[in-house]
Design an enzyme around this catalytic site. Structure first.
Site, PDB file in Angstrom:
ATOM      1  N   GLU A 129       0.845  -1.101  -0.012  1.00  0.00           N
ATOM      2  CA  GLU A 129      -0.022   0.007   0.127  1.00  0.00           C
ATOM      3  C   GLU A 129       1.019   1.102   0.061  1.00  0.00           C
ATOM      4  O   GLU A 129       0.594   2.278  -0.814  1.00  0.00           O
ATOM      5  CB  GLU A 129      -0.845  -0.110   1.093  1.00  0.00           C
ATOM      6  CG  GLU A 129      -2.030  -1.075   0.960  1.00  0.00           C
ATOM      7  CD  GLU A 129      -2.445  -1.708   2.341  1.00  0.00           C
ATOM      8  OE1 GLU A 129      -2.529  -1.147   3.564  1.00  0.00           O
ATOM      9  OE2 GLU A 129      -3.275  -2.771   2.019  1.00  0.00           O
TER      10      GLU A 129
ATOM     11  N   GLU B  76       3.954 -10.793   0.371  1.00  0.00           N
ATOM     12  CA  GLU B  76       2.396 -10.339   0.362  1.00  0.00           C
ATOM     13  C   GLU B  76       2.012 -10.216  -1.024  1.00  0.00           C
ATOM     14  O   GLU B  76       2.335  -9.054  -1.747  1.00  0.00           O
ATOM     15  CB  GLU B  76       2.183  -9.149   1.207  1.00  0.00           C
ATOM     16  CG  GLU B  76       2.600  -9.332   2.567  1.00  0.00           C
ATOM     17  CD  GLU B  76       1.824  -8.211   3.543  1.00  0.00           C
ATOM     18  OE1 GLU B  76       1.155  -8.806   4.540  1.00  0.00           O
ATOM     19  OE2 GLU B  76       1.600  -7.187   3.213  1.00  0.00           O
TER      20      GLU B  76
ATOM     21  N   GLY C  25      -6.304  -8.042   1.564  1.00  0.00           N
ATOM     22  CA  GLY C  25      -7.530  -7.732   1.940  1.00  0.00           C
ATOM     23  C   GLY C  25      -8.656  -8.263   0.805  1.00  0.00           C
ATOM     24  O   GLY C  25      -9.784  -7.588   1.022  1.00  0.00           O
TER      25      GLY C  25
HETATM   26  P1  PGA Z   1      -5.091  -8.763   5.120  1.00  0.00           P
HETATM   27  O1  PGA Z   1      -3.665  -7.761   4.820  1.00  0.00           O
HETATM   28  O2  PGA Z   1      -4.570  -9.758   6.221  1.00  0.00           O
HETATM   29  O3  PGA Z   1      -6.045  -8.002   5.450  1.00  0.00           O
HETATM   30  O4  PGA Z   1      -5.025  -9.489   3.652  1.00  0.00           O
HETATM   31  C1  PGA Z   1      -2.388  -8.418   4.998  1.00  0.00           C
HETATM   32  C2  PGA Z   1      -1.324  -7.038   4.866  1.00  0.00           C
HETATM   33  O5  PGA Z   1      -1.744  -6.210   4.117  1.00  0.00           O
HETATM   34  O6  PGA Z   1      -0.210  -6.948   5.698  1.00  0.00           O
END
Ligand code: PGA
Length: 251
Positions: free
Chosen positions: A98, A168, A174
């Site tokens: 992000e 990730e 998410g």
């Molecule tokens: P999530 O996020 O478990 O909500 O998918 C993981 C993260 O972005 O660290």
């Protein structure tokens, strides 16, 4: 044996009172989790000092979600690693997708931030991961390897003792779409190989590599059973103490 870690990334969620309450709930159940599984909560900057109080005397450690790329001075809105250290932070997440996507975080900046964090004795949880287009084009191994090399090849074997990697896949964050255990494992093994190429087999073997992306109590066990998966970086499910602890109990 390398350390297992379950880290909660709260992102931009909870007010300070809600965060303190969540931290207390995590602390209340922390002793149930296996001794070799470290617990970390990465809170918004505003929460750090209060959550540091709430977790005092427990096994839970405190992390920030980012840090400045300068030590101090005229950088309005930024928070330095010395500031993080002064409130009891042991870790900072760096390079979350992000931040790469919305805040222009580049590998070059991550090198600087990692240097600054390590200089203050703050551990780094470095996030890497491909997006959906890159995966569909079959470029996931290349993308992740490049992210690891661009940042971590600037450091030493000694530095690696304070660095955790979090894989990730952006398409799994998410979204409720978890990478399968096999998809995650093959990238984790690749990351370990890229680390071994630079730092040697022992350092690679000792480096904790977390999986993140829609990890929850129902899928953690299968993910954590993989040979190269050493825990999780948890977003959504870290906002409920029972789910967060439930994930740690998957070991
Ligand atoms: P999530 O996020 O478990 O909500 O998918 C993981 C993260 O972005 O660290």
């Amino acid at each position: 044996m390398r350390k297992k870690i379950v880290a909660g990334n709260w992102k931009m969620n909870t007010t300070v009172p809600e965060g303190i309450e969540l931290a207390k709930q995590v602390v209340a159940r922390a002793a149930e989790t296996p001794a070799n599984v470290g617990l970390i909560v990465a809170t918004p900057f505003t929460h750090l000092a209060s959550v540091a109080e709430a977790i005092k005397g427990s096994k839970v450690e405190l992390a920030a979600q980012n840090c400045a790329d300068h030590t101090s001075g005229a950088y309005t809105g930024e928070v330095s690693v010395a500031m993080l250290k002064s409130v009891g932070c042991k870790w900072t997440i760096l390079g979350h997708s992000e931040r790469r996507q919305y805040y222009g975080e580049t590998d070059e900046k991550l090198v600087v931030k990692t240097q600054l964090a390590l200089a203050e004795g703050i551990g780094v949880i470095l996030c890497v991961g491909e997006n959906l287009d890159e995966r569909e084009a079959g470029r996931h191994f290349d993308v992740v390897s490049a992210q690891i090399k661009n940042v971590l090849y600037n450091f030493t074997a000694e530095d690696m003792k304070k660095i955790v990697v979090a894989y990730e896949p952006v398409w799994a964050i998410g979204t409720g779409k978890t990478a399968t255990a096999e998809q995650a494992e093959e990238i984790h093994a690749c990351i370990r190989k890229v680390l071994a190429d630079k730092f040697g087999a022992q350092v690679a073997e000792d480096t904790t590599i977390l999986y993140g992306g829609s990890c929850k109590p129902s899928n953690a066990k299968e993910l954590f059973a993989q040979k190269d998966i050493d825990g999780g970086l948890i977003g959504g499910a870290a906002l409920k103490a029972d789910d967060f602890i439930g994930i740690a109990l998957s070991y």
